[in-house]
Structures are given as C-alpha cells and as structure tokens.
Design an enzyme around this catalytic site. Sequence first.
Site, PDB file in Angstrom:
ATOM      1  N   HIS A  20     -31.969 -10.392  31.903  1.00  0.00           N
ATOM      2  CA  HIS A  20     -32.390  -9.464  30.691  1.00  0.00           C
ATOM      3  C   HIS A  20     -31.528  -9.432  29.367  1.00  0.00           C
ATOM      4  O   HIS A  20     -32.024  -8.996  28.409  1.00  0.00           O
ATOM      5  CB  HIS A  20     -31.659  -7.917  31.423  1.00  0.00           C
ATOM      6  CG  HIS A  20     -32.711  -6.929  31.008  1.00  0.00           C
ATOM      7  ND1 HIS A  20     -34.182  -6.859  31.047  1.00  0.00           N
ATOM      8  CD2 HIS A  20     -32.610  -5.673  30.971  1.00  0.00           C
ATOM      9  CE1 HIS A  20     -34.524  -5.650  30.714  1.00  0.00           C
ATOM     10  NE2 HIS A  20     -33.577  -4.847  30.799  1.00  0.00           N
ATOM     11  N   ASN A  66     -32.064  -0.090  26.464  1.00  0.00           N
ATOM     12  CA  ASN A  66     -33.205   0.993  26.117  1.00  0.00           C
ATOM     13  C   ASN A  66     -33.036   1.744  24.717  1.00  0.00           C
ATOM     14  O   ASN A  66     -33.924   2.659  24.585  1.00  0.00           O
ATOM     15  CB  ASN A  66     -32.624   2.285  27.379  1.00  0.00           C
ATOM     16  CG  ASN A  66     -33.153   1.497  28.675  1.00  0.00           C
ATOM     17  OD1 ASN A  66     -33.466   0.392  28.922  1.00  0.00           O
ATOM     18  ND2 ASN A  66     -32.713   2.109  29.641  1.00  0.00           N
ATOM     19  N   ASP A  91     -37.010 -10.690  27.199  1.00  0.00           N
ATOM     20  CA  ASP A  91     -37.220 -11.164  28.550  1.00  0.00           C
ATOM     21  C   ASP A  91     -38.896 -10.558  28.965  1.00  0.00           C
ATOM     22  O   ASP A  91     -39.050  -9.693  28.673  1.00  0.00           O
ATOM     23  CB  ASP A  91     -36.248 -10.950  29.382  1.00  0.00           C
ATOM     24  CG  ASP A  91     -35.930  -9.268  29.572  1.00  0.00           C
ATOM     25  OD1 ASP A  91     -36.064  -8.776  30.949  1.00  0.00           O
ATOM     26  OD2 ASP A  91     -35.494  -8.606  28.799  1.00  0.00           O
ATOM     27  N   ASN A 112     -38.394  -1.481  28.587  1.00  0.00           N
ATOM     28  CA  ASN A 112     -37.595  -0.350  27.981  1.00  0.00           C
ATOM     29  C   ASN A 112     -37.241  -0.485  26.492  1.00  0.00           C
ATOM     30  O   ASN A 112     -37.272   0.269  25.511  1.00  0.00           O
ATOM     31  CB  ASN A 112     -36.529   0.282  28.845  1.00  0.00           C
ATOM     32  CG  ASN A 112     -37.157   0.955  30.032  1.00  0.00           C
ATOM     33  OD1 ASN A 112     -38.130   1.663  30.094  1.00  0.00           O
ATOM     34  ND2 ASN A 112     -36.387   0.828  30.989  1.00  0.00           N
TER      35      ASN A 112
END
Length: 186
Positions: A20, A66, A91, A112
Amino acid sequence: MKYLIAGLGNIGPEYELTRHNIGFLVLDQLADQHKTNFTTDRLAEKAEFKYKGRSIHLIKPTTYMNLSGKAVAYWLQELKIPKENLLVIVDDLALPFGSLRMRTKGSSAGHNGLKNIEQLLSGQDYSRLRFGIGNDFGKGQQVDFVLSNFSQEEFKQLPEVIGKANEMILSFCTIGAERTMNHFNN
C-alpha cells in the site's frame, strides 16, 4: 511550470515496506536520485527539485491513506498548481505486480485514497500512475494483502520497476500525460 507529484501511502514504520506504500517508495527513490530530502510540512512530507526547467514538488501525505485528498487539495492550492499538473502514484490490485499504467482520469476502483482525492477535487479528472501490486490473496484477505510486505521475489524486482515509474513521472512533467501514456503504457 510547476508539478505536484503525490505518492500515496501510510506513515509509520509498520507500513514502510508494504504494498500500500508503493507511492511513498517511488517518491523516496525519485528524491534520492535528485539529491533532495523530505521535510515535514503541512499535511505531508514535502520535497522539491528542478528538472528541465520545471519545478517538481513531491508530497507524501501524512494524513493516512484514506484522507490523502486533504494533503493533495491543500498543496495544489498552496502552490497554485493546476489540476492537469497533478500526478498521483497509487498501488493497484487490478494490475499484475510490476505493471505500470498512467491514466488522465478514471474511477477510484474502490481505492480509499483515490476516493478521498476525488471527493476533495470534485471529480476524477486528474492523472494517476497505477503501480500493479497483484492480487494474490484469498477471499476477504484484501486488507491484509495490501498492508503486507512485498515477497522476496517482488522485493528483488522493485528497484527496476520503481525506476521505470520515476522515468514516467519525469516524462509526465516534460512531455505531458498523453505522450507519456503512448510511450510507456503497454
């Protein structure tokens, strides 16, 4: 000409080498290459360098994934950079590991960080460089997968793929998104 390159990831040592965090890893290598360092600034770690007459501003949001849009929106406005000179490094589970795709717009595809950017920039019309991390996980294991470290084999390949991602970033800043996509997207 000024450009804002936003690498998405999560702050903290526990996330440092996770899938991530590929946006952070890409920008770390780009900053090293251009002998600049990140400093903590408003909502982000920030670095900048000059390349072929362009001012390239790198940010790694410190808002966690997020809420990435807060940092992106703030720095676009603060630096007075037009949205067409924004590139987000992210990613992507839908691409095989090591695949790179640049797009000038598109959906968040459930990501997100992109959803939040979309929300705060009022639309999907900003460029992104999608870095394939593969999807080698079982049902319900998506979060664990993206927050896990790269495999040994992937780790060996990372420098080369990150290098190509950085070539694409510099190309975006010099010849634009369309020509970069024609040259690099395969």
